[in-house]
Design an enzyme around this catalytic site. Sequence first.
Site, PDB file in Angstrom:
ATOM      1  N   VAL A  13       0.844  -1.209   0.000  1.00 14.85           N
ATOM      2  CA  VAL A  13       0.000   0.000   0.000  1.00 14.85           C
ATOM      3  C   VAL A  13       0.875   1.253   0.000  1.00 14.85           C
ATOM      4  O   VAL A  13       0.626   2.192  -0.770  1.00 14.85           O
ATOM      5  CB  VAL A  13      -0.957   0.026   1.222  1.00 14.85           C
ATOM      6  CG1 VAL A  13      -1.758   1.327   1.248  1.00 14.85           C
ATOM      7  CG2 VAL A  13      -1.904  -1.172   1.194  1.00 14.85           C
ATOM      8  N   ARG A  82      -3.734  -8.737   6.284  1.00 16.00           N
ATOM      9  CA  ARG A  82      -4.301 -10.041   6.640  1.00 16.00           C
ATOM     10  C   ARG A  82      -4.065 -11.084   5.561  1.00 16.00           C
ATOM     11  O   ARG A  82      -3.802 -10.757   4.403  1.00 16.00           O
ATOM     12  CB  ARG A  82      -5.775  -9.914   6.982  1.00 16.00           C
ATOM     13  CG  ARG A  82      -6.632  -9.332   5.884  1.00 16.00           C
ATOM     14  CD  ARG A  82      -8.008  -9.078   6.439  1.00 16.00           C
ATOM     15  NE  ARG A  82      -8.795  -8.299   5.514  1.00 16.00           N
ATOM     16  CZ  ARG A  82     -10.099  -8.472   5.343  1.00 16.00           C
ATOM     17  NH1 ARG A  82     -10.744  -9.386   6.025  1.00 16.00           N
ATOM     18  NH2 ARG A  82     -10.754  -7.708   4.501  1.00 16.00           N
ATOM     19  N   ASN A  95      -0.384  -4.729  15.077  1.00 13.90           N
ATOM     20  CA  ASN A  95      -0.312  -3.407  14.460  1.00 13.90           C
ATOM     21  C   ASN A  95      -0.360  -2.273  15.483  1.00 13.90           C
ATOM     22  O   ASN A  95       0.179  -1.189  15.242  1.00 13.90           O
ATOM     23  CB  ASN A  95      -1.401  -3.254  13.392  1.00 13.90           C
ATOM     24  CG  ASN A  95      -1.041  -4.024  12.132  1.00 13.90           C
ATOM     25  OD1 ASN A  95       0.070  -4.558  12.023  1.00 13.90           O
ATOM     26  ND2 ASN A  95      -1.949  -4.117  11.182  1.00 13.90           N
ATOM     27  N   ARG A 151     -15.319   0.753  -3.951  1.00 13.36           N
ATOM     28  CA  ARG A 151     -15.712  -0.636  -4.265  1.00 13.36           C
ATOM     29  C   ARG A 151     -17.201  -0.697  -4.605  1.00 13.36           C
ATOM     30  O   ARG A 151     -17.605  -1.311  -5.586  1.00 13.36           O
ATOM     31  CB  ARG A 151     -15.389  -1.548  -3.079  1.00 13.36           C
ATOM     32  CG  ARG A 151     -13.906  -1.820  -2.966  1.00 13.36           C
ATOM     33  CD  ARG A 151     -13.564  -2.770  -1.839  1.00 13.36           C
ATOM     34  NE  ARG A 151     -12.154  -3.135  -1.935  1.00 13.36           N
ATOM     35  CZ  ARG A 151     -11.353  -3.370  -0.887  1.00 13.36           C
ATOM     36  NH1 ARG A 151     -11.820  -3.287   0.345  1.00 13.36           N
ATOM     37  NH2 ARG A 151     -10.094  -3.702  -1.090  1.00 13.36           N
ATOM     38  N   HIS A 175     -14.524   0.253   9.278  1.00 15.14           N
ATOM     39  CA  HIS A 175     -13.992  -0.459   8.116  1.00 15.14           C
ATOM     40  C   HIS A 175     -13.940  -1.946   8.463  1.00 15.14           C
ATOM     41  O   HIS A 175     -12.935  -2.472   8.872  1.00 15.14           O
ATOM     42  CB  HIS A 175     -12.585   0.075   7.835  1.00 15.14           C
ATOM     43  CG  HIS A 175     -11.955  -0.516   6.613  1.00 15.14           C
ATOM     44  ND1 HIS A 175     -12.587  -0.581   5.398  1.00 15.14           N
ATOM     45  CD2 HIS A 175     -10.734  -1.068   6.423  1.00 15.14           C
ATOM     46  CE1 HIS A 175     -11.766  -1.134   4.519  1.00 15.14           C
ATOM     47  NE2 HIS A 175     -10.645  -1.442   5.110  1.00 15.14           N
TER      48      HIS A 175
END
Length: 308
Positions: A13, A82, A95, A151, A175
């Site tokens: 990312v 994940r 995290n 999305r 999220h």
Amino acid sequence: MRKKVSIIGAGNVGATAAHWIASKELADVVLVDIAEGIPQGKALDLMEAMPIEKRDSHVVGSNDYDATANSDIVVITAGIPRKPGMSRDDLLNTNYKIMQDVVGKVTAASPNSILIVVSNPLDAMAQAAYKISGFNRERVIGMAGVLDSARFRTFIAMELNVSVENVTAFVLGGHGDTMVPLPRYSTVAGIPITELIPEDRLKSLIERTANGGAEIVKFLKTGSAYYAPSAATAEMVEAILKDKKKILPCAAYLEGEYGINGLYVGVPCKLGTRGLEQIIEIKLTAEENASLQKSAGAVRELVNVIGC
Ligand SMILES: NC(=O)c1ccc[n+]([C@@H]2O[C@H](COP(=O)([O-])OP(=O)(O)OC[C@H]3O[C@@H](n4cnc5c(N)ncnc54)[C@H](O)[C@@H]3O)[C@@H](O)[C@H]2O)c1
């Protein structure tokens, strides 16, 4: 002087966000990672693309935070993604430790920056960054809703065979599987999609949106989505750097809005040069509100585990 955006975590990312930001010439970019050589190599590779792209953004990579000094925006993507069968919530403790390592260093180097948190579980990590940084809520924003609504927009455009440009979509909440896509506020060329898509089809598009991340994890097996997440991050960066006053769904620290207090949850936000400039409150039906409160409850559980 060009603006400066630092990205912590030069993985999928982070590096792809650097790619979008540099290729749009939004800012100079600093990539930071604990893995030696990775940010340096990816940054140099991106720099070497700039003559072809005809862009003058500088991209540098580093393993320490000196290079990030006085960034306008710091994007935090450090953390594990994940794998198939995992939920975002399974990433919580790992995290959170990474967030504890990263946020203090980021804020020491760039005390006036705006933080965009991307690491998962998103809402809880945004809350952790907010608490650790001591920044006000205007300067700590989570990226999720732009991705989730993109999305939803994609699936709506595919369903109706129309341009994605015609489609706006609205997603509220955390999220995760409890996110709340809102068909009533989602439109094609201004027409609510409830007028265009039968209820059963709409239900399946909503389900696909809520499971959009897992669908990609299942294909990739070794990691999670990154092209759309990083493009979504770049859209937020652009809205802030260009003071666009753009309304985007983002995770923001709510202080009573939507009846939620002291928690990061996805809501429509106006982004401009000061970061989060306004939270837009809209009227929800009883059913929509119940879904939002349920989603907030799921975020609250995670936040309680890490004591933020
Ligand atoms: N918010 C969203 O919508 C969204 C979407 C996609 C991914 N994500 C999340 O973003 C995070 C990154 O995903 P990815 O696919 O890029 O993972 P990745 O494994 O490709 O990259 C993560 C990078 O973070 C680095 N890192 C780990 N600990 C660090 C530390 N202490 N300091 C600096 N760097 C550190 C790793 O070395 C690695 O390069 C994951 O948590 C993922 O779940 C969020």
